[in-house]
Write an enzyme that holds these catalytic residues in place. Structure first.
Site, PDB file in Angstrom:
ATOM      1  N   GLU A  13      36.621  36.313  33.754  1.00 12.48           N
ATOM      2  CA  GLU A  13      37.397  36.665  34.945  1.00 12.48           C
ATOM      3  C   GLU A  13      36.632  36.351  36.225  1.00 12.48           C
ATOM      4  O   GLU A  13      35.433  36.077  36.219  1.00 12.48           O
ATOM      5  CB  GLU A  13      37.751  38.159  34.936  1.00 12.48           C
ATOM      6  CG  GLU A  13      38.951  38.525  34.083  1.00 12.48           C
ATOM      7  CD  GLU A  13      40.281  38.185  34.755  1.00 12.48           C
ATOM      8  OE1 GLU A  13      40.275  37.523  35.816  1.00 12.48           O
ATOM      9  OE2 GLU A  13      41.330  38.585  34.216  1.00 12.48           O
ATOM     10  N   ARG A 100      38.604  51.631  35.513  1.00  9.27           N
ATOM     11  CA  ARG A 100      37.609  50.748  36.123  1.00  9.27           C
ATOM     12  C   ARG A 100      38.300  49.923  37.194  1.00  9.27           C
ATOM     13  O   ARG A 100      39.524  49.871  37.274  1.00  9.27           O
ATOM     14  CB  ARG A 100      36.959  49.825  35.092  1.00  9.27           C
ATOM     15  CG  ARG A 100      37.900  48.835  34.417  1.00  9.27           C
ATOM     16  CD  ARG A 100      37.110  47.735  33.720  1.00  9.27           C
ATOM     17  NE  ARG A 100      37.910  46.901  32.834  1.00  9.27           N
ATOM     18  CZ  ARG A 100      38.695  45.894  33.209  1.00  9.27           C
ATOM     19  NH1 ARG A 100      38.818  45.607  34.511  1.00  9.27           N
ATOM     20  NH2 ARG A 100      39.364  45.171  32.329  1.00  9.27           N
ATOM     21  N   ASN A 102      39.289  46.210  38.729  1.00 12.40           N
ATOM     22  CA  ASN A 102      39.768  45.016  38.039  1.00 12.40           C
ATOM     23  C   ASN A 102      39.610  43.794  38.937  1.00 12.40           C
ATOM     24  O   ASN A 102      38.494  43.378  39.236  1.00 12.40           O
ATOM     25  CB  ASN A 102      41.212  45.193  37.568  1.00 12.40           C
ATOM     26  CG  ASN A 102      41.603  44.167  36.524  1.00 12.40           C
ATOM     27  OD1 ASN A 102      40.808  43.858  35.637  1.00 12.40           O
ATOM     28  ND2 ASN A 102      42.804  43.633  36.607  1.00 12.40           N
ATOM     29  N   ASP A 120      43.258  51.053  28.880  1.00 11.89           N
ATOM     30  CA  ASP A 120      44.138  50.965  27.711  1.00 11.89           C
ATOM     31  C   ASP A 120      45.517  50.533  28.189  1.00 11.89           C
ATOM     32  O   ASP A 120      46.362  51.351  28.559  1.00 11.89           O
ATOM     33  CB  ASP A 120      44.207  52.306  26.996  1.00 11.89           C
ATOM     34  CG  ASP A 120      45.077  52.258  25.740  1.00 11.89           C
ATOM     35  OD1 ASP A 120      45.625  51.180  25.428  1.00 11.89           O
ATOM     36  OD2 ASP A 120      45.220  53.311  25.086  1.00 11.89           O
ATOM     37  N   ASN A 151      46.152  42.857  39.843  1.00 12.82           N
ATOM     38  CA  ASN A 151      45.653  41.494  39.711  1.00 12.82           C
ATOM     39  C   ASN A 151      46.132  40.639  40.888  1.00 12.82           C
ATOM     40  O   ASN A 151      46.779  41.134  41.822  1.00 12.82           O
ATOM     41  CB  ASN A 151      46.137  40.873  38.389  1.00 12.82           C
ATOM     42  CG  ASN A 151      45.018  40.732  37.390  1.00 12.82           C
ATOM     43  OD1 ASN A 151      43.959  40.215  37.710  1.00 12.82           O
ATOM     44  ND2 ASN A 151      45.249  41.182  36.161  1.00 12.82           N
ATOM     45  N   ASP A 203      48.144  36.740  36.236  1.00 12.25           N
ATOM     46  CA  ASP A 203      46.769  37.259  36.213  1.00 12.25           C
ATOM     47  C   ASP A 203      46.090  36.909  37.538  1.00 12.25           C
ATOM     48  O   ASP A 203      46.623  37.156  38.595  1.00 12.25           O
ATOM     49  CB  ASP A 203      46.029  36.699  34.998  1.00 12.25           C
ATOM     50  CG  ASP A 203      44.938  37.631  34.501  1.00 12.25           C
ATOM     51  OD1 ASP A 203      44.260  38.258  35.336  1.00 12.25           O
ATOM     52  OD2 ASP A 203      44.743  37.730  33.283  1.00 12.25           O
TER      53      ASP A 203
END
Length: 292
Positions: A13, A100, A102, A120, A151, A203
C-alpha cells in the site's frame, strides 16, 4: 509493464514518490515494513516498524510521516534495519481495539490527511474517521465520520478538490469535496463515482496533470481513470487481482507504480502482492511534503 524483481507484499500500500530523494516508498502493512526503491540505481531495501504502518508521505527535510495502529508517527530511516519512530499525534478519543489508520497523503499545502478503519472488514463497522494533521496545529477533530474502509485520498492539481473513497464491498463509493486550501476544510460532499457500476472496489488513488483521478480496482485487476467530471475514460488491466494503490513518479512524473495485495486465489498466485511500474502516457503531479 515492469515487475520489481521478486518483491512481493502481503498488503502492499501507499506508494509515494520523493522527488528530493529520487526514490519510491511504499509499505507492507501486516509485515510492518516500509520499502524504498532508488529511482536511479534500482536498489531496494526495507525497514521494520513496531506497529503496522498503513500509509506514508514525505516530510520536508527528510524522513516520512506515517499513519499507524495507534496514531500518526514520524519515521526516520537510517542504516539500521528498524525505523526510528516518534509518535506525533493521535485522535483525542484514541483508537479503539481492532482499529488502525489506513490510507493517507498530504494536501497541496503540506498538511497530512489519513483515516481510520476497523480492521475486521467482515464486521462492516462504520466507525472510521478522517483526520487532518499539520505541524502547527497538530491533529484535528474528525472531519468525516461513519466510514467503513477509508481510502482513495487525492487532491486536484490546484488543491481545491479533495477525493475520498470507501472501499468496503457494502459501499464502493468515491466522493468529491470542495476544499478550502487556506484552512484545510472540505465541504460540499458529493458522489464522484459509484464503483458498483465498474470493476473492482475503489482502493488507493492518484491524480494526473490533467486533473484526472486514477483509482485501483481492488478485486477487479485494473486501474481506472476518471475525468474531473466523474466520467470513466480509461482502463488499464494489471496482472494482479487486487491492485491496491498507484502513484506517479520518476524523473518526469510519467511512471505509475502500482502495489497489490495477496488474494490467496490460485489464479493470482504468481502476481498477487507484486509491485509493478507502468508508463500510462500521462504525467502526474508532484506531491507536497509535510510542512513544506
Amino acid at each position: 509493464m515492469e515487475r520489481l524483481s521478486d518483491i512481493a507484499c502481503t498488503v502492499g500500500e501507499s506508494p509515494t514518490w520523493s522527488a528530493a530523494e529520487s526514490a519510491w516508498y511504499w509499505v507492507d502493512i501486516p509485515a510492518k515494513r516500509v520499502w524504498r526503491l532508488d529511482g536511479v540505481t534500482g536498489a531496494s531495501r526495507y525497514w521494520t516498524t513496531t506497529e503496522m504502518v498503513a500509509c506514508v508521505a514525505a516530510k520536508a527535510g527528510g524522513g516520512l510521516i506515517a499513519g499507524m495502529e495507534t496514531g500518526i508517527f514520524s519515521l526516520e530511516l537510517g542504516e539500521a534495519e528498524a525505523a526510528a519512530q516518534i509518535k506525533l499525534a493521535a485522535p483525542a478519543a484514541g483508537l479503539g481495539a481492532g482499529m488502525r489508520f489506513n490510507d493517507g497523503r498530504c494536501d497541496r499545502q503540506g498538511r497530512f490527511w489519513s483515516g481510520t478503519m476497523f480492521m475486521d472488514m467482515s464486521a462492516a463497522r462504520a466507525i472510521g474517521e478522517l483526520y487532518r494533521y499539520d505541524v502547527a496545529r497538530g491533529i484535528s477533530a474528525p472531519v468525516v465520520s461513519e466510514l467503513i474502509t477509508q481510502n482513495g485520498l487525492a487532491f486536484s492539481p490546484d488543491g481545491r478538490t479533495m477525493y475520498l473513497s470507501d472501499s468496503h464491498p457494502a459501499r464502493r463509493m468515491v466522493w468529491a469535496f470542495d476544499y478550502d486550501i487556506d484552512d484545510g476544510v472540505p465541504s460540499g460532499r458529493r458522489v464522484f463515482a459509484d464503483m458498483s457500476a465498474y470493476a473492482g472496489r475503489p482502493d488507493g488513488a492518484a491524480i494526473d496533470s490533467d486533473g484526472c483521478y486514477w483509482i485501483c480496482g481492488n478485486d477487479g485487476g485494473c486501474v481506472l481513470r476518471f475525468t474531473p467530471d466523474g466520467k470513466l475514460d480509461r482502463r488499464i488491466d494489471v496482472p494482479m487481482l487486487k491492485p491496491a494503490m498507484c502513484a506517479f513518479g520518476g524523473k518526469d512524473l510519467d511512471t505509475l507504480l502500482v502495489t497489490s495485495i495477496v488474494s490467496g486465489k490460485p489464479e493470482d498466485a504468481e502476481w498477487g502482492g507484486a509491485v509493478v511500474l507502468l508508463r500510462p502516457g500521462v504525467k502526474g503531479v508532484a506531491e507536497t511534503p509535510l510542512g513544506l
